[in-house]
Motif scaffolding. Structure first.
Motif, PDB file in Angstrom:
ATOM      1  N   GLY A 106      46.891  88.391 -14.086  1.00 14.95           N
ATOM      2  CA  GLY A 106      45.673  88.914 -14.682  1.00 14.95           C
ATOM      3  C   GLY A 106      44.456  88.187 -14.157  1.00 14.95           C
ATOM      4  N   CYS A 107      43.318  88.891 -14.123  1.00 12.06           N
ATOM      5  CA  CYS A 107      42.066  88.255 -13.710  1.00 12.06           C
ATOM      6  C   CYS A 107      40.892  88.978 -14.375  1.00 12.06           C
ATOM      7  CB  CYS A 107      41.901  88.238 -12.196  1.00 12.06           C
ATOM      8  SG  CYS A 107      42.133  89.830 -11.355  1.00 12.06           S
ATOM      9  N   ILE A 108      39.821  88.230 -14.617  1.00  4.09           N
ATOM     10  CA  ILE A 108      38.593  88.788 -15.189  1.00  4.09           C
ATOM     11  C   ILE A 108      37.818  89.466 -14.057  1.00  4.09           C
ATOM     12  CG2 ILE A 108      36.507  88.323 -16.508  1.00  4.09           C
ATOM     13  CD1 ILE A 108      39.106  87.778 -18.010  1.00  4.09           C
ATOM     14  N   ILE A 109      37.310  90.679 -14.305  1.00  2.00           N
ATOM     15  CA  ILE A 109      36.674  91.453 -13.250  1.00  2.00           C
ATOM     16  C   ILE A 109      35.304  91.949 -13.703  1.00  2.00           C
ATOM     17  CG2 ILE A 109      38.874  92.138 -12.235  1.00  2.00           C
ATOM     18  CD1 ILE A 109      38.614  94.835 -13.638  1.00  2.00           C
ATOM     19  N   GLY A 110      34.472  92.305 -12.731  1.00  2.74           N
ATOM     20  CA  GLY A 110      33.100  92.707 -13.015  1.00  2.74           C
ATOM     21  C   GLY A 110      32.187  91.494 -12.955  1.00  2.74           C
ATOM     22  N   LYS A 111      31.071  91.592 -12.239  1.00  3.39           N
ATOM     23  CA  LYS A 111      30.217  90.435 -11.968  1.00  3.39           C
ATOM     24  C   LYS A 111      29.705  89.771 -13.242  1.00  3.39           C
ATOM     25  CE  LYS A 111      27.633  90.976  -8.452  1.00  3.39           C
ATOM     26  NZ  LYS A 111      26.531  91.428  -7.545  1.00  3.39           N
ATOM     27  N   ASN A 112      29.045  90.522 -14.106  1.00  2.00           N
ATOM     28  CA  ASN A 112      28.539  89.942 -15.353  1.00  2.00           C
ATOM     29  C   ASN A 112      29.671  89.606 -16.309  1.00  2.00           C
ATOM     30  OD1 ASN A 112      25.859  90.173 -14.509  1.00  2.00           O
ATOM     31  ND2 ASN A 112      25.661  92.239 -15.340  1.00  2.00           N
ATOM     32  N   SER A 113      30.691  90.442 -16.317  1.00  2.00           N
ATOM     33  CA  SER A 113      31.866  90.208 -17.157  1.00  2.00           C
ATOM     34  C   SER A 113      32.534  88.882 -16.800  1.00  2.00           C
ATOM     35  CB  SER A 113      32.857  91.361 -16.984  1.00  2.00           C
ATOM     36  OG  SER A 113      34.138  91.031 -17.463  1.00  2.00           O
ATOM     37  N   TYR A 114      32.633  88.595 -15.497  1.00  2.00           N
ATOM     38  CA  TYR A 114      33.277  87.361 -15.046  1.00  2.00           C
ATOM     39  C   TYR A 114      32.523  86.143 -15.559  1.00  2.00           C
ATOM     40  CZ  TYR A 114      35.350  83.974 -11.838  1.00  2.00           C
ATOM     41  OH  TYR A 114      36.001  82.890 -11.307  1.00  2.00           O
ATOM     42  N   GLU A 115      31.196  86.174 -15.456  1.00  2.00           N
ATOM     43  CA  GLU A 115      30.397  85.050 -15.936  1.00  2.00           C
ATOM     44  C   GLU A 115      30.505  84.899 -17.454  1.00  2.00           C
ATOM     45  OE1 GLU A 115      26.475  85.731 -14.528  1.00  2.00           O
ATOM     46  OE2 GLU A 115      26.995  85.468 -12.412  1.00  2.00           O
ATOM     47  N   ARG A 116      30.494  86.034 -18.157  1.00  2.55           N
ATOM     48  CA  ARG A 116      30.587  85.996 -19.619  1.00  2.55           C
ATOM     49  C   ARG A 116      31.967  85.496 -20.049  1.00  2.55           C
ATOM     50  NH1 ARG A 116      29.517  90.901 -20.139  1.00  2.55           N
ATOM     51  NH2 ARG A 116      27.249  90.669 -20.221  1.00  2.55           N
ATOM     52  N   GLY A 117      33.012  85.956 -19.367  1.00  2.29           N
ATOM     53  CA  GLY A 117      34.360  85.522 -19.695  1.00  2.29           C
ATOM     54  C   GLY A 117      34.555  84.032 -19.471  1.00  2.29           C
ATOM     55  N   ALA A 118      33.986  83.503 -18.381  1.00  2.78           N
ATOM     56  CA  ALA A 118      34.098  82.072 -18.100  1.00  2.78           C
ATOM     57  C   ALA A 118      33.417  81.254 -19.192  1.00  2.78           C
ATOM     58  CB  ALA A 118      33.483  81.764 -16.737  1.00  2.78           C
ATOM     59  N   LEU A 119      32.297  81.730 -19.685  1.00  2.00           N
ATOM     60  CA  LEU A 119      31.562  81.019 -20.736  1.00  2.00           C
ATOM     61  C   LEU A 119      32.395  80.890 -22.002  1.00  2.00           C
ATOM     62  CD1 LEU A 119      28.859  79.781 -21.697  1.00  2.00           C
ATOM     63  CD2 LEU A 119      28.197  82.081 -22.437  1.00  2.00           C
ATOM     64  N   TRP A 120      33.177  81.949 -22.315  1.00  3.10           N
ATOM     65  CA  TRP A 120      33.963  81.951 -23.554  1.00  3.10           C
ATOM     66  C   TRP A 120      35.416  81.537 -23.366  1.00  3.10           C
ATOM     67  CZ3 TRP A 120      31.496  81.612 -27.818  1.00  3.10           C
ATOM     68  CH2 TRP A 120      30.228  82.167 -27.936  1.00  3.10           C
ATOM     69  N   GLY A 121      35.726  80.921 -22.227  1.00  2.00           N
ATOM     70  CA  GLY A 121      37.044  80.325 -22.071  1.00  2.00           C
ATOM     71  C   GLY A 121      38.054  81.170 -21.335  1.00  2.00           C
ATOM     72  N   SER A 122      37.684  82.379 -20.912  1.00  2.00           N
ATOM     73  CA  SER A 122      38.645  83.238 -20.214  1.00  2.00           C
ATOM     74  C   SER A 122      38.883  82.798 -18.775  1.00  2.00           C
ATOM     75  CB  SER A 122      38.171  84.695 -20.232  1.00  2.00           C
ATOM     76  OG  SER A 122      38.094  85.195 -21.549  1.00  2.00           O
ATOM     77  N   GLY A 123      38.135  81.794 -18.316  1.00  2.00           N
ATOM     78  CA  GLY A 123      38.316  81.309 -16.956  1.00  2.00           C
ATOM     79  C   GLY A 123      39.660  80.667 -16.708  1.00  2.00           C
TER      80      GLY A 123
END
Length: 285
Positions: A106-123
Motif C-alpha cells: 500500500g502507498c499514499i497517493i495524490g500530491k496534496n493527499s501524500y503531504e496530508r497523510g504524512a502529517l497525520w502519521g500515514s507515512g
C-alpha cells in the motif's frame, strides 16, 4: 491498465523524487530489525489461501519497481486520482469478494493527499494483510512518521528491505459510497457500492499520568485509525484505489456526519513467489 490511469501516469512520468538515504547506523539497525521481524511476526493467512496461486499486479512498463510506481502516484494531482477512483469498479452485490488477497503493498497517493497523510502519521503505512473471513491488519514500518518527520517512500529501498509489523485490525464489508454522496450524487442522481474497511476493534492505549504529552501523542494514531472508514474500488485486476473518511462522532470529527479526510491511497497485489504472501516481511517488492 485502464486507459485513464495509463494516460495520467504517462503525463506524470517526467516528475520524480530522489530517494533519501538513511544514516548508515540507522540503516544497520533497521536491517537487523527486519530480519527479526520475519521470524517474530509470522501470522499466516490461514485456510487454503496460503496454497493458492498468486498473480502479482504488473506495473506499467515505464516504471522500474513498485516503489517507482507508488512514487509517481504520489505526485499525481488529487483530482486525477479522484477521477480514476470515480470510474473504478466496486462490488455489484453485498457478497462480492474483496479483489486483493494476502499481505499486499500500500502507498499514499495524490500530491496534496501524500503531504496530508504524512502529517497525520500515514507515512509509515505500507499495506495490509487481508485474511479469511474479511479480516485485515495494517502493515506499519518502524519509522517516526507522525508529524511528517519521515515517510516510508523515501526511507527504505523497498526491493532490498521494508520491515513491517502488523497493527490495528479491521474488517471488510460492502456499503454505499460516502464519496459518491459528497461528490457525484447531486450531478448523477446515483450512488454506487464500495468495499469498506473499518477498524472498530482497534484498542486505544489507556493514558497514564506518567506518560505526559508523549502518551497523548502515542495514542493519537490508533484513535485516528479507529475513527476511519476506507472506501475502495478496483482500478484494474490487482490494483485498487481508496478514499479515507473520518466517521461520525469520531476522533477529529465531532460532527454527526462523515468527513472526507482528503487522504487517498493505493493497494497493489504482490506475492511471495507464486503464492500469496503470508507475512508482510515476505512480500516480493
Amino acid at each position: 491498465m485502464g486507459a485513464l490511469l495509463r494516460l495520467a501516469l504517462l503525463l506524470t512520468a517526467a516528475f520524480g523524487c530522489v530517494t533519501a538515504q538513511l544514516p548508515q547506523q540507522l540503516s544497520n539497525v533497521l536491517s537487523g530489525l527486519g530480519s527479526m521481524m520475519i521470524d517474530t511476526f509470522s501470522d499466516t493467512i490461514g485456510g487454503e489461501l496460503g496454497y493458492a496461486k498468486c498473480v502479482p499486479y504488473e506495473i506499467p512498463a515505464q516504471f522500474e519497481s513498485y516503489q517507482d510506481f507508488c512514487r509517481h502516484l504520489s505526485q499525481m494531482e488529487d483530482e486525477e486520482i479522484d477521477n480514476i477512483f470515480k470510474e473504478g469498479t466496486g462490488p455489484q452485490s453485498p457478497y462480492d469478494a474483496f479483489p486483493l488477497k494476502g499481505c499486499v503493498l500500500g502507498c499514499i497517493i495524490g500530491k496534496n493527499s501524500y503531504e496530508r497523510g504524512a502529517l497525520w502519521g500515514s507515512g509509515s503505512w505500507s499495506g495490509k494483510c487481508i485474511r479469511n473471513n474479511n479480516e485485515l491488519k495494517n502493515l506499519l514500518t518502524p519509522i517516526p512518521s507522525l508529524g511528517g518527520a519521515m515517510t516510508v517512500m523515501d526511507t527504505f529501498e523497498w526491493s532490498e528491505m521494508l520491515p513491517v509489523t502488523e497493527r490495528y485490525p479491521g474488517s471488510i464489508s460492502v456499503d454505499w459510497s460516502w464519496w459518491d454522496a459528497y461528490n457525484t450524487l447531486a450531478s448523477s442522481g446515483r450512488m454506487s457500492r464500495v468495499w469498506t474497511l473499518s477498524y472498530d476493534d482497534v484498542v486505544i492505549p489507556e493514558p497514564s499520568p506518567d506518560d505526559g504529552p508523549l502518551g497523548e501523542l502515542m495514542a493519537a494514531y490508533p484513535k485516528l485509525v479507529k475513527g476511519s472508514r476506507d472506501e475502495v474500488r478496483m482500478i484494474e485486476p490487482g490494483l485498487v484505489f481508496g478514499q479515507l473518511f473520518r466517521r461520525p462522532n469520531s476522533y477529529l470529527n465531532p460532527l454527526p456526519v462523515p468527513v472526507d479526510s482528503g487522504i487517498r491511497f493505493a493497494m497493489i497485489q504482490v506475492c511471495q513467489g507464486d503464492r500469496y504472501a503470508m507475512n508482510g516481511n515476505l512480500r516480493d517488492l
